[in-house]
Design an enzyme around this catalytic site. Structure first.
Site, PDB file in Angstrom:
ATOM      1  CB  CYS A 197      -0.988   0.044   1.137  1.00 39.92           C
ATOM      2  SG  CYS A 197      -2.228   1.325   0.798  1.00 39.92           S
ATOM      3  CB  CYS A 208      -3.876   3.403  -4.211  1.00 34.36           C
ATOM      4  SG  CYS A 208      -2.924   3.968  -2.814  1.00 34.36           S
TER       5      CYS A 208
HETATM    6  C1  FAD Z   1      -0.883   0.223   6.909  1.00 35.51           C
HETATM    7  C2  FAD Z   1      -1.374  -0.554   5.735  1.00 35.51           C
HETATM    8  C3  FAD Z   1      -2.397  -0.044   4.967  1.00 35.51           C
HETATM    9  C4  FAD Z   1      -2.882  -0.750   3.870  1.00 35.51           C
HETATM   10  N1  FAD Z   1      -3.907  -0.223   3.157  1.00 35.51           N
HETATM   11  C5  FAD Z   1      -4.427  -0.907   2.120  1.00 35.51           C
HETATM   12  C6  FAD Z   1      -5.551  -0.416   1.431  1.00 35.51           C
HETATM   13  O1  FAD Z   1      -6.091   0.635   1.763  1.00 35.51           O
HETATM   14  N2  FAD Z   1      -6.047  -1.154   0.400  1.00 35.51           N
HETATM   15  C7  FAD Z   1      -5.482  -2.340   0.024  1.00 35.51           C
HETATM   16  O2  FAD Z   1      -5.989  -2.971  -0.897  1.00 35.51           O
HETATM   17  N3  FAD Z   1      -4.387  -2.832   0.653  1.00 35.51           N
HETATM   18  C8  FAD Z   1      -3.858  -2.153   1.696  1.00 35.51           C
HETATM   19  N4  FAD Z   1      -2.774  -2.655   2.379  1.00 35.51           N
HETATM   20  C9  FAD Z   1      -2.043  -3.819   1.816  1.00 35.51           C
HETATM   21  C10 FAD Z   1      -2.679  -5.178   2.064  1.00 35.51           C
HETATM   22  O3  FAD Z   1      -2.995  -5.337   3.412  1.00 35.51           O
HETATM   23  C11 FAD Z   1      -1.716  -6.261   1.599  1.00 35.51           C
HETATM   24  O4  FAD Z   1      -1.345  -5.991   0.270  1.00 35.51           O
HETATM   25  C12 FAD Z   1      -2.333  -7.650   1.686  1.00 35.51           C
HETATM   26  O5  FAD Z   1      -2.591  -7.978   3.028  1.00 35.51           O
HETATM   27  C13 FAD Z   1      -1.409  -8.693   1.048  1.00 35.51           C
HETATM   28  O6  FAD Z   1      -1.912  -9.982   1.257  1.00 35.51           O
HETATM   29  P1  FAD Z   1      -0.897 -11.229   1.420  1.00 35.51           P
HETATM   30  O7  FAD Z   1      -1.749 -12.404   1.640  1.00 35.51           O
HETATM   31  O8  FAD Z   1       0.096 -11.224   0.330  1.00 35.51           O
HETATM   32  O9  FAD Z   1      -0.085 -10.891   2.746  1.00 35.51           O
HETATM   33  P2  FAD Z   1      -0.652 -10.888   4.260  1.00 35.51           P
HETATM   34  O10 FAD Z   1      -2.082 -10.476   4.283  1.00 35.51           O
HETATM   35  O11 FAD Z   1       0.340 -10.073   5.037  1.00 35.51           O
HETATM   36  O12 FAD Z   1      -0.575 -12.386   4.686  1.00 35.51           O
HETATM   37  C14 FAD Z   1       0.615 -13.116   4.799  1.00 35.51           C
HETATM   38  C15 FAD Z   1       0.352 -14.292   5.724  1.00 35.51           C
HETATM   39  O13 FAD Z   1       1.453 -15.198   5.672  1.00 35.51           O
HETATM   40  C16 FAD Z   1       1.749 -15.630   6.988  1.00 35.51           C
HETATM   41  N5  FAD Z   1       3.158 -16.045   7.025  1.00 35.51           N
HETATM   42  C17 FAD Z   1       4.251 -15.241   7.126  1.00 35.51           C
HETATM   43  N6  FAD Z   1       5.356 -15.987   7.132  1.00 35.51           N
HETATM   44  C18 FAD Z   1       4.954 -17.276   7.004  1.00 35.51           C
HETATM   45  C19 FAD Z   1       5.659 -18.507   6.943  1.00 35.51           C
HETATM   46  N7  FAD Z   1       7.002 -18.564   7.048  1.00 35.51           N
HETATM   47  N8  FAD Z   1       4.948 -19.648   6.821  1.00 35.51           N
HETATM   48  C20 FAD Z   1       3.576 -19.615   6.730  1.00 35.51           C
HETATM   49  N9  FAD Z   1       2.873 -18.467   6.790  1.00 35.51           N
HETATM   50  C21 FAD Z   1       3.564 -17.317   6.913  1.00 35.51           C
HETATM   51  C22 FAD Z   1       1.451 -14.420   7.857  1.00 35.51           C
HETATM   52  O14 FAD Z   1       1.224 -14.789   9.215  1.00 35.51           O
HETATM   53  C23 FAD Z   1       0.187 -13.872   7.190  1.00 35.51           C
HETATM   54  O15 FAD Z   1      -0.982 -14.425   7.730  1.00 35.51           O
HETATM   55  C24 FAD Z   1      -2.303  -1.991   3.512  1.00 35.51           C
HETATM   56  C25 FAD Z   1      -1.261  -2.521   4.298  1.00 35.51           C
HETATM   57  C26 FAD Z   1      -0.818  -1.821   5.412  1.00 35.51           C
HETATM   58  C27 FAD Z   1       0.277  -2.414   6.264  1.00 35.51           C
END
Ligand code: FAD
Length: 402
Positions: free
Chosen positions: A165, A345
């Site tokens: 983000c 965004c």
């Molecule tokens: C402050 C902030 C504001 C944001 N605002 C927005 C917004 O307004 N709109 C938007 O669309 N997005 C936003 N985002 C971004 C969005 O939250 C992420 O892009 C999204 O969560 C990505 O999903 P993901 O599954 O790739 O990662 P995550 O949701 O972070 O999930 C990763 C998962 O993997 C697990 N994991 C980590 N390591 C391991 C391992 N070794 N083995 C097994 N599991 C593991 C973690 O515990 C977690 O549950 C924001 C993020 C932040 C921090």
């Protein structure tokens, strides 16, 4: 073939965050019955609201739910931490030594927050006016510091390199300024926004709009600049211009909102699935989301190398593509589904307005609501951000329905 110590699942998903749970739900809805999710955390977080937590609009507790409550029925939850990939043998290993075999692997463990790449930052987090909405425990501290500030200097920073983000570092600057204006103290606060990019946004029409918003709050914008060090005792940050021959300047702060550098988790970076460069993301085709060397491996979300803006909104569009292409792969058919780089965004510009930037790989604007000018903030989008999108996330997206 599975050995005594190796459990086998048809599809193993590493990471039960936004991407992992969405993909698992969609696979189960498609009729797959042997889907395992490797996820060590007992909690699942909705990160997009952390900005509003830091801005005093939402309680942190509303962004957290038990992981068990989002794990889809029918999925096998492997409560473990993945630590190594062996794609030549179709196995992963976990921190406790357990190994799991798969026919198809989906890699989505998110992104790593590299606090240690900014000197002096990590040790001062949560204290002396320094906070970050990028951590669940710190977002409420951001609000503590903002609401108790009556005068002085506030600095908001964004690092170079891909981050999740990319709008979040500036959203909190606008929310804070809006709060200080309402309190009648904005004129006593010198607000600085430090970004490594030439402009506040990659789409010129949106950058123009954000320039006006920043100017209206009286925010000094430092472009092509990033924070390289924090001197907590002296209450100063070092700012360096980005690119060759960067020069250093010092800026005093009373409140500092810092966003860390980010990269793939270290164990992913050093794995055979990585791009091998400094960021080390899982090397996938940016349209099919399939690994470029291991066809039975897919990745999406923040850990993937596709050059989209790393957001949950991108995950929402990537997940159906990954599921369609896994289905084709398992049926030995050509992969048909393609992701166009869509990301959105939602840039909160005050406590009652938001600009929703939606775009693809080529930075073409792709508004979902054509009647609302995507280059301007709207009140309707504010309600979408605070109420609509969280509802959609928990009730539709994570259930594979949207
Ligand atoms: C402050 C902030 C504001 C944001 N605002 C927005 C917004 O307004 N709109 C938007 O669309 N997005 C936003 N985002 C971004 C969005 O939250 C992420 O892009 C999204 O969560 C990505 O999903 P993901 O599954 O790739 O990662 P995550 O949701 O972070 O999930 C990763 C998962 O993997 C697990 N994991 C980590 N390591 C391991 C391992 N070794 N083995 C097994 N599991 C593991 C973690 O515990 C977690 O549950 C924001 C993020 C932040 C921090």
């Amino acid at each position: 073939m599975s050995t005594a110590n190796t459990a086998k699942h048809q599809i193993v998903i590493v990471g039960g965050g936004t991407a992992g749970i969405t993909v698992a739900s969609r696979l189960l809805r498609k009729g797959y019955t042997d889907v395992a999710v490797v996820e060590p955390s007992e909690s699942h977080y909705y990160h997009p609201l952390w900005t509003l937590v830091g801005g005093g609009q939402v309680k942190a507790s509303s962004t957290e739910r038990p992981e068990a409550s989002v794990m889809p029925k029918g999925a096998t939850w492997i409560k473990n931490t993945a630590s190594a990939f062996d794609p030549d043998n179709n196995t992963i290993t976990c921190a406790d030594g357990a190994t799991y075999e798969y026919d198809v692997l989906v890699v989505c463990p998110g992104i790593q927050l590299d606090w240690n790449r900014t000197d002096g930052l990590e040790e001062t987090l949560g204290r002396d006016g320094v906070s970050s909405n990028y951590r669940f425990d710190l977002a409420p501290r951001t609000w503590d510091f903002i609401r108790s500030m009556r005068s002085g200097t506030a600095v908001f920073t964004m690092p170079s390199g891909p981050i999740k983000c990319a709008g979040a570092p500036q959203k909190i600057a606008y929310l804070a300024s809006d709060h200080w204006r309402k309190e009648g103290v904005l004129n006593n606060i010198d607000v600085h926004l430090v970004v490594p990019t030439p402009r506040l946004f990659g789409v010129p029409a949106i950058a123009d709009s954000l320039d006006r918003i920043a100017a209206d709050y009286g925010i000094t914008v430092h472009t092509n600049t990033e924070m390289t060090a924090v001197d907590a005792q002296g209450h100063k940050v070092s700012l360096t211009s980005v690119g060759a021959g960067g020069t250093d300047t010092l800026l005093s702060y009373d409140v500092l909102h810092a966003v860390p550098h980010q990269s793939a988790p270290d164990w992913v970076k050093t794995s055979p699935l990585s791009t091998g460069d400094a960021n080390g993301y899982v090397e996938i085709d940016k349209h099919t989301m399939q690994h470029v060397r291991y066809p039975n491996v897919f990745s999406l979300g923040d850990a993937g190398s596709s050059p989209n803006s790393k957001t949950g909104a991108a995950v929402r569009k990537q997940a159906p593509v990954v599921v369609e292409n896994i289905d084709s792969f398992l049926k030995s058919q050509p992969l048909q589904a393609g992701y166009d780089g869509y990301a959105s965004c939602p840039i909160v510009t005050s406590s009652h307005a938001m600009l929703l930037a939606e775009f693809d790989y080529d930075f073409n604007l792709t508004p979902s609501v054509p009647l609302l000018d995507p280059t301007k903030p709207h009140r309707a989008y504010w309600y979408l951000k605070k109420y609509g999108l969280p509802f959609m996330y928990w009730n539709l997206m994570l259930k594979g329905l949207s």
